[in-house]
Design a protein around this motif. Sequence first.
Motif, PDB file in Angstrom:
ATOM      1  N   ASP A 198       3.203 -18.141  -7.283  1.00 35.11           N
ATOM      2  CA  ASP A 198       2.760 -17.108  -8.202  1.00 35.11           C
ATOM      3  C   ASP A 198       1.389 -17.473  -8.749  1.00 35.11           C
ATOM      4  O   ASP A 198       0.960 -18.633  -8.708  1.00 35.11           O
ATOM      5  N   PHE A 199       0.697 -16.507  -9.292  1.00 34.86           N
ATOM      6  CA  PHE A 199      -0.661 -16.718  -9.783  1.00 34.86           C
ATOM      7  C   PHE A 199      -0.964 -15.654 -10.823  1.00 34.86           C
ATOM      8  O   PHE A 199      -0.142 -14.759 -11.094  1.00 34.86           O
ATOM      9  N   GLN A 200      -2.159 -15.764 -11.396  1.00 32.30           N
ATOM     10  CA  GLN A 200      -2.557 -14.861 -12.466  1.00 32.30           C
ATOM     11  C   GLN A 200      -2.533 -13.413 -11.988  1.00 32.30           C
ATOM     12  O   GLN A 200      -2.984 -13.096 -10.892  1.00 32.30           O
ATOM     13  N   CYS A 201      -2.019 -12.561 -12.841  1.00 36.90           N
ATOM     14  CA  CYS A 201      -1.816 -11.166 -12.463  1.00 36.90           C
ATOM     15  C   CYS A 201      -3.052 -10.345 -12.807  1.00 36.90           C
ATOM     16  O   CYS A 201      -3.064  -9.587 -13.784  1.00 36.90           O
ATOM     17  N   GLY A 202      -4.089 -10.479 -12.026  1.00 35.49           N
ATOM     18  CA  GLY A 202      -5.302  -9.696 -12.181  1.00 35.49           C
ATOM     19  C   GLY A 202      -5.753  -9.163 -10.839  1.00 35.49           C
ATOM     20  O   GLY A 202      -5.500  -9.801  -9.797  1.00 35.49           O
ATOM     21  N   LYS A 203      -6.410  -8.008 -10.836  1.00 42.41           N
ATOM     22  CA  LYS A 203      -6.813  -7.409  -9.564  1.00 42.41           C
ATOM     23  C   LYS A 203      -7.742  -8.336  -8.788  1.00 42.41           C
ATOM     24  O   LYS A 203      -7.590  -8.517  -7.576  1.00 42.41           O
ATOM     25  N   SER A 204      -8.702  -8.940  -9.469  1.00 45.72           N
ATOM     26  CA  SER A 204      -9.623  -9.854  -8.793  1.00 45.72           C
ATOM     27  C   SER A 204      -8.903 -11.107  -8.310  1.00 45.72           C
ATOM     28  O   SER A 204      -9.218 -11.647  -7.244  1.00 45.72           O
ATOM     29  N   ASP A 205      -7.900 -11.587  -9.094  1.00 48.60           N
ATOM     30  CA  ASP A 205      -7.134 -12.761  -8.662  1.00 48.60           C
ATOM     31  C   ASP A 205      -6.316 -12.452  -7.412  1.00 48.60           C
ATOM     32  O   ASP A 205      -6.200 -13.284  -6.506  1.00 48.60           O
ATOM     33  N   ILE A 206      -5.747 -11.259  -7.379  1.00 55.53           N
ATOM     34  CA  ILE A 206      -4.953 -10.873  -6.205  1.00 55.53           C
ATOM     35  C   ILE A 206      -5.845 -10.744  -4.974  1.00 55.53           C
ATOM     36  O   ILE A 206      -5.495 -11.199  -3.876  1.00 55.53           O
ATOM     37  N   MET A 207      -7.019 -10.135  -5.134  1.00 57.43           N
ATOM     38  CA  MET A 207      -7.941  -9.996  -4.014  1.00 57.43           C
ATOM     39  C   MET A 207      -8.413 -11.363  -3.528  1.00 57.43           C
ATOM     40  O   MET A 207      -8.529 -11.592  -2.320  1.00 57.43           O
ATOM     41  N   ARG A 208      -8.677 -12.264  -4.463  1.00 58.31           N
ATOM     42  CA  ARG A 208      -9.117 -13.606  -4.095  1.00 58.31           C
ATOM     43  C   ARG A 208      -8.035 -14.332  -3.312  1.00 58.31           C
ATOM     44  O   ARG A 208      -8.306 -15.034  -2.332  1.00 58.31           O
ATOM     45  N   HIS A 209      -6.786 -14.155  -3.727  1.00 54.41           N
ATOM     46  CA  HIS A 209      -5.693 -14.807  -3.017  1.00 54.41           C
ATOM     47  C   HIS A 209      -5.488 -14.190  -1.633  1.00 54.41           C
ATOM     48  O   HIS A 209      -5.222 -14.904  -0.653  1.00 54.41           O
ATOM     49  N   ALA A 210      -5.619 -12.856  -1.533  1.00 56.52           N
ATOM     50  CA  ALA A 210      -5.399 -12.183  -0.254  1.00 56.52           C
ATOM     51  C   ALA A 210      -6.417 -12.604   0.795  1.00 56.52           C
ATOM     52  O   ALA A 210      -6.125 -12.605   1.993  1.00 56.52           O
ATOM     53  N   THR A 211      -7.632 -12.944   0.361  1.00 60.70           N
ATOM     54  CA  THR A 211      -8.695 -13.335   1.302  1.00 60.70           C
ATOM     55  C   THR A 211      -8.783 -14.839   1.507  1.00 60.70           C
ATOM     56  O   THR A 211      -9.664 -15.304   2.226  1.00 60.70           O
ATOM     57  N   SER A 212      -7.896 -15.612   0.879  1.00 64.42           N
ATOM     58  CA  SER A 212      -7.941 -17.064   1.049  1.00 64.42           C
ATOM     59  C   SER A 212      -7.477 -17.448   2.449  1.00 64.42           C
ATOM     60  O   SER A 212      -6.669 -16.749   3.076  1.00 64.42           O
ATOM     61  N   GLN A 213      -7.981 -18.570   2.936  1.00 67.24           N
ATOM     62  CA  GLN A 213      -7.657 -19.007   4.281  1.00 67.24           C
ATOM     63  C   GLN A 213      -6.192 -19.375   4.410  1.00 67.24           C
ATOM     64  O   GLN A 213      -5.549 -19.115   5.436  1.00 67.24           O
ATOM     65  N   ARG A 214      -5.628 -19.963   3.355  1.00 65.82           N
ATOM     66  CA  ARG A 214      -4.213 -20.357   3.397  1.00 65.82           C
ATOM     67  C   ARG A 214      -3.320 -19.133   3.565  1.00 65.82           C
ATOM     68  O   ARG A 214      -2.384 -19.138   4.366  1.00 65.82           O
ATOM     69  N   HIS A 215      -3.630 -18.090   2.826  1.00 65.56           N
ATOM     70  CA  HIS A 215      -2.814 -16.872   2.915  1.00 65.56           C
ATOM     71  C   HIS A 215      -2.927 -16.246   4.309  1.00 65.56           C
ATOM     72  O   HIS A 215      -1.929 -15.760   4.860  1.00 65.56           O
ATOM     73  N   LYS A 216      -4.136 -16.246   4.886  1.00 65.65           N
ATOM     74  CA  LYS A 216      -4.317 -15.675   6.220  1.00 65.65           C
ATOM     75  C   LYS A 216      -3.531 -16.448   7.270  1.00 65.65           C
ATOM     76  O   LYS A 216      -2.888 -15.859   8.147  1.00 65.65           O
ATOM     77  N   ASP A 217      -3.572 -17.797   7.184  1.00 66.13           N
ATOM     78  CA  ASP A 217      -2.848 -18.605   8.167  1.00 66.13           C
ATOM     79  C   ASP A 217      -1.342 -18.391   8.075  1.00 66.13           C
ATOM     80  O   ASP A 217      -0.652 -18.257   9.089  1.00 66.13           O
ATOM     81  N   LEU A 218      -0.828 -18.374   6.840  1.00 71.57           N
ATOM     82  CA  LEU A 218       0.601 -18.170   6.666  1.00 71.57           C
ATOM     83  C   LEU A 218       1.017 -16.760   7.064  1.00 71.57           C
ATOM     84  O   LEU A 218       2.137 -16.541   7.526  1.00 71.57           O
ATOM     85  N   SER A 219       0.110 -15.781   6.899  1.00 70.86           N
ATOM     86  CA  SER A 219       0.432 -14.405   7.278  1.00 70.86           C
ATOM     87  C   SER A 219       0.638 -14.294   8.785  1.00 70.86           C
ATOM     88  O   SER A 219       1.500 -13.538   9.246  1.00 70.86           O
ATOM     89  N   MET A 220      -0.155 -15.046   9.565  1.00 74.28           N
ATOM     90  CA  MET A 220       0.019 -15.033  11.014  1.00 74.28           C
ATOM     91  C   MET A 220       1.393 -15.571  11.404  1.00 74.28           C
ATOM     92  O   MET A 220       2.053 -15.042  12.305  1.00 74.28           O
TER      93      MET A 220
END
Length: 675
Positions: A71-93
Amino acid sequence: MNYESGESPPSRPTKKVRRVSNRKALTKRPFYRQKWREGWTSNPLFSGWLSKSPRSTSSKHRAFCATCNMDFQCGKSDIMRHATSQRHKDLSMQVDNKSLSSILLVNDPLDKSAQKIERKLCAFLAEHYLPISLCEPIMLLLRDLFPNEDALKRICLGEQRASDIIHQVFGKPLLQDLCKVLKERMFSVIIDETTDRSTTKQMSIIVQYWEGNKMHNSFLDLVEIHDSSASGLVTALIQSLETKEIPLENVLAFSSDTTNVMMGEKHSEATIIRELLPNVILVECPSHLIHLCASYACLKLPKSLEDLCRNIHIHFSLSSKRQDPLNEFQNFVGAAPHKTLALGQTRWLSLKNCVKRLLEQWEALGSYFTDVAFTDPTDSNDAILESLNDKFTFAYLEFLSYNLSRLNNFNSQFQSEVPNFYCIRKEVRNLIRSICSDFMSIPYVKKCDLHALDPKHPLFSSNIVSAENIYLGVMAMETMRELKQKSSAHDIKIFYESCLNFLIESVKQIQNRFSLSEPIHAIVQCLNPVNAANLEPKSLAFVFDAIPQLYEYADRSKTDLEWRSHCFIEELNDQVPCSQYWDIVFNKKNALNLPCFPNLRVVISVLLSLPFSNASLERFNASMERFFSNFNTTKTPKRTQLKNETVCGLMHMVYHLRNKGLTTDGLRIDDCISL
């Protein structure tokens, strides 16, 4: 400054200081914390992995990522930052691969029923060229119509999942099955270029092979092209085959349109492929060739004929108000209420249909433009009316209609699904003989090989009949009888000379473009049921010499023995179509229930795999022309954002349904897809 005695310097104005109470000075501005919003889950960027945090006590201010399990801070910019992180992209694959396994492997009967509905729906969208975005509204409609259906409640079919099913469940297994077939047999390659609706230049690859008793035209790949030169196209083709581990030695023939970059004599894709694969057979599309012959022959006629077809269509296509007066004239003269047709540059022999429609509406058009030229006297309207009032224009169009009809008949023979490559030599000779009989003496036409005759030779010109004896077609001949009584001898002479030049140019173009001396035209004559039933030729040894790859698939001596014995099958009939004749031979079995002619079947199947036309890639219903109509229907203006892999999945599914003769309602998912 100097001030006089007794004078004091001016006092400075006092600055007013705002007094702030100690309480307000010590109080800090409160920090605003963004609360969770349910609307974020409907965002396509966040759907599937974002939710409200179930872990923290202050969950209304925290978001949770199911992919990263954090979990992480509930802000639109925080969510966008997390969605574009490399870790999230690798795990999404990794999650996508797991979700794919969930698509493929299901044990619960209710889930299997839901899976069947998903696949049927995706196959339906592919078959009817519908947008993938329709899957969600359709599912909502089905749930509303069948509220008690438990399987529908388990389906969560969005655009991404539908794309995954089309690509992973349909596209990949069907491509793997096709590659497995191509690794074990010889096949022909048909390619062409296109620029899709998103202005991306791509090369389509279709493979053609004979299996069972049917010709299979299957979509192999759609390659994005960055280098459209001959070398670049060959490189893209070879890379596509090598990536799929398809042996280049299995390529029997190569076919394409007749552009210089594809089939030119100097530095073209055909010459490069011939250098890399010396045994490959190069086949030019006869439909393209005959279209070019007609185009060059039409240059011998007045240019005003083509301008008339274009100008009349443009006149009515730019305004709907002009169609109503034309309808009144059509009703008055008793003509059918048909619209004028456009003259397409890329449509084979489209001039024939335009000419036919003009002749049909000639009287109505003449009356209409007589009225329009009086009320709206523009240069364009005056030019059209002048052409319509010229009786020779009408005679030219009748002459064109007659001659383009036989060229169209030739063209249509090689856009069918019946393998008729062996007919090209015979049909070309018949076409030349038919044209020459209109302006040459019949005894001379019968006795000589007109394909080998040079029109510039004195013997050719000495057998041309007089102008009055040139055959123009029934309608044009009747029109000329009337014109001879009303027109000058000079105008009549020009008309006959133009028609004669058209006929001679047609013969020249056909002779130059159709290379009937190629050995392959003699080889494929054994496919003709009449020749095969009479053992012509006596031996098929020369087929192995022309196609050395056959030694890996069949024994030459046994093939010859089977060839000489197959003609004694009692059920054979040499008057049936080629495919039906050989189907009887292939299905013949001996006392041990084994095929009687296994080697002959291999050789004949290879010859039947030769591309007799590339019509299937650009027009889907007739073998390269079908594809592009199909491709432009698949990638519509509302589907321009489709990825290349999704387009390939759609095309694989469409061609699979077509080759199997299936529709979505008769499709058995477990049978058509290897999981």
